[in-house]
Design an enzyme around this catalytic site. Sequence first.
Site, PDB file in Angstrom:
ATOM      1  N   ASP A 228       0.878  -1.159   0.000  1.00  0.00           N
ATOM      2  CA  ASP A 228       0.000   0.000   0.000  1.00  0.00           C
ATOM      3  C   ASP A 228       0.922   1.218   0.000  1.00  0.00           C
ATOM      4  OD1 ASP A 228      -2.062   1.789   0.015  1.00  0.00           O
ATOM      5  OD2 ASP A 228      -3.186   0.812   1.617  1.00  0.00           O
TER       6      ASP A 228
HETATM    7  C1  BGC Z   1      -4.915   3.359  -0.145  1.00  0.00           C
HETATM    8  C2  BGC Z   1      -4.980   2.344  -1.272  1.00  0.00           C
HETATM    9  C3  BGC Z   1      -4.741   3.026  -2.574  1.00  0.00           C
HETATM   10  C4  BGC Z   1      -3.380   3.705  -2.520  1.00  0.00           C
HETATM   11  C5  BGC Z   1      -2.985   4.397  -3.812  1.00  0.00           C
HETATM   12  C6  BGC Z   1      -3.671   4.212  -0.193  1.00  0.00           C
HETATM   13  O1  BGC Z   1      -3.786   5.295   0.679  1.00  0.00           O
HETATM   14  O2  BGC Z   1      -5.002   2.703   1.088  1.00  0.00           O
HETATM   15  O3  BGC Z   1      -6.215   1.695  -1.271  1.00  0.00           O
HETATM   16  O4  BGC Z   1      -4.826   2.120  -3.633  1.00  0.00           O
HETATM   17  O5  BGC Z   1      -3.417   4.682  -1.484  1.00  0.00           O
HETATM   18  O6  BGC Z   1      -3.677   5.562  -4.008  1.00  0.00           O
END
Ligand code: BGC
Length: 758
Positions: A228
């Site tokens: 993530d």
């Molecule tokens: C989120 C993810 C997301 C990623 C990219 C993170 O803050 O938890 O779900 O895909 O950012 O934007």
Amino acid sequence: MPTTDPADLSLEQKAKILTGRDHTTSHPIGEAGIPPIVLVDGPHGVRPPRTAADHLGINESRPATCFPPAVAVGSSWDPDVAVRVGEAVAREARAYGIDVVLGPGVNIKRSPLCGRNFEYYSEDPLLSGVLAAAHVRAMQASGAGASVKHFAANNQEDDRVHVSADVDERTLREIYFPAFERVVTEAKPATVMCSYNRVNGVFAAENPWLLTEVLRDEWGFDGLVVSDWGAVHDRVAALNAGLDLAMPMDWGVGEASVLEAVRSGELDESVIDRSVQRILALAATATGAETGSSGDFDVDAHHALARQLAAECAVLLKNDGGTLPLASTARIAVIGSFATAPRYQGGGSSHINATRTDAALDAIRALASGPDTVRFAQGFTLKGTDEAMRTEAVAAAREADVAVVFAGLAEADESEGYDRETIDLPAAQVEVIRAVAAVARRTVVVLSNGGVVSLEGWHDDVDAILEGWLLGQAGGGALADLLFGVANPSGRLAESIPFRLEDNPSYLNFPGELGHVRYGEGVMVGYRHYASIGLPVRYPFGHGLGYTTFTTAGLEAAPTGDDTAEVAVTVTNTGTRAGKHVVQVYVSTTAGPVRRPARELRAFAKVALEPGESRRVAFALDRRAFAYYDVEHSGWAVAAGEYTVQIADSATDVTAEAVITLPGDTPEARPLTIESSLGEWFAHPVVGPELTTRLSAAAPAPEDEEEAEENARLLRMAAPMPMSQFFLYAPLSDDDREHLLALAHASTSASVSVSASA
Ligand code: BGC
């Protein structure tokens, strides 16, 4: 074709490629012809960045269709809806040069307070997994990779980047893993995204058990594990654990630590080669087009599709006296700001810059017989209500045949990054609903909310409730279609609506404290808890009405060998309109040594039937439908015994059931040692009778029934005592003891066998 062999790259190039270049791309290596992989958020649409990218949806992205988010697709109970969303999102992804769409999210809705519940499908792992697998399969078949997320146990936003989700293994295996497992094994996603949080103390990004043993060794995942955004704290530990690509950019920190660790011998170069190879394999399929591409797709067709799919998702909770559907000639008072400014998606990284939005008021006007039959009064704004607004709403309601109040939550009430503190609807809206209901001939409430809202305090005042969740950009049109019966509601709740937040099983352990959240309710999540303790809810998981009626009859259930079964039932549309029914198959059992939920969803199917039409629907229940996770033997086990197969209209409304008996796993005695308890010795099929015989021979026979009963009571009291202690008191000779120990040893050297996979 760019190389897929790490040997073609220098150590420096390999270290670079392991971390992102920016917010949406991996590092290209121009000299080696390796393009960037473009990874962009979704998954109910795409979020290609305009200029500045971010991972919280703060900056506006390029326009894309906002399809119904997972909360809505979950309520459709229809894999076909997930398929059509997946295909359309892939078309838009291709138009924007996106290689991987980040999603879907398959985390379980443990608490209704989780700020990101709108991005997740359900409180049930089977429903989540089936829908997500359908989405991923369709999206990937149409040319965009998926990133199933957030692995694992990311069930809250509060403290999400640090909190340790402390979850026992059976609960992980039975509740929090199965949706990931299904997507991985059935749909083979290009990537899996690890979560921010720790799982039992270890960051998911650095957790070898999670990312390698479970994901790869057990489930056979051979794609790329991506972090993530910002979830990696220790690049070397993450590589060792099996995390391949750290996103987004980190200004060279990860690259430097990898180089240093390889050069110092702390990190084996083969470990980075393994991850580089996976990145190269995905890069070889990348378009290299980057997000500057055309963005051409059929905006109108996708909007129309979004409307059609949204209508499959809303759940008609209540419809007293056939209030709905509305006659096109009805005089309608439309009340509430959500009728003109729709709430249709959640906040944060999944936020789509919609190509357009349908306001329900416009769509209602378009379907009503004349413009004069529909009158609008705002009633409240997101800031609250006042007397003038209420008076206007009440006046409109009084003159109308029916008042339709559009209530719900504001985008700021629920979002990625934080959890809610209450499930109540804003008090101003409750006030307006009650004031309107007090004067209106009929009152309908239409809800727009990403997480469950309480219906208490006004539920009994109104005639009908249509729970729209968040329906995507065409939700306003879909709601109008449902209100007028252009579409027949067929959604079912993918999560329970409790009477009180306090009734939710996670209540006392959410969102945790001092950096830990203890999943104290274990496997008793959502309806599993309510059904197991008979706690009434306002509307159960699986509930949903429509404008026609169905019966299910002729249930047949039979074992098919190897602890599997087949189930069949006939569904008939007994009403006067075409409609769709969701056949829900649950299994209930008390067999085995672990506490089982009262019932668990094990299969479902959505069936479309014309009035009067019948269809036989068959299900094959696999071994897992009957199994529990045996932590002692690290595998799935089926206990011998009776299993009740239940056909139900919801988790509390069983309409038919049939009992089947399964042989289960071959029960073998647990090893009996001198430290086993007296109770275990007595229970052993071979040693137990011999112990009884020897004890009876050694001790004087009881004089009467009373003494026999007292002896039995004393033995019961001693049952938990280890045999080593009992031998100290028991009237047994040395010969008795040696004989019993030898017998125990000879007859219990094998242990219970369970299979590693079910
Ligand atoms: C989120 C993810 C997301 C990623 C990219 C993170 O803050 O938890 O779900 O895909 O950012 O934007």
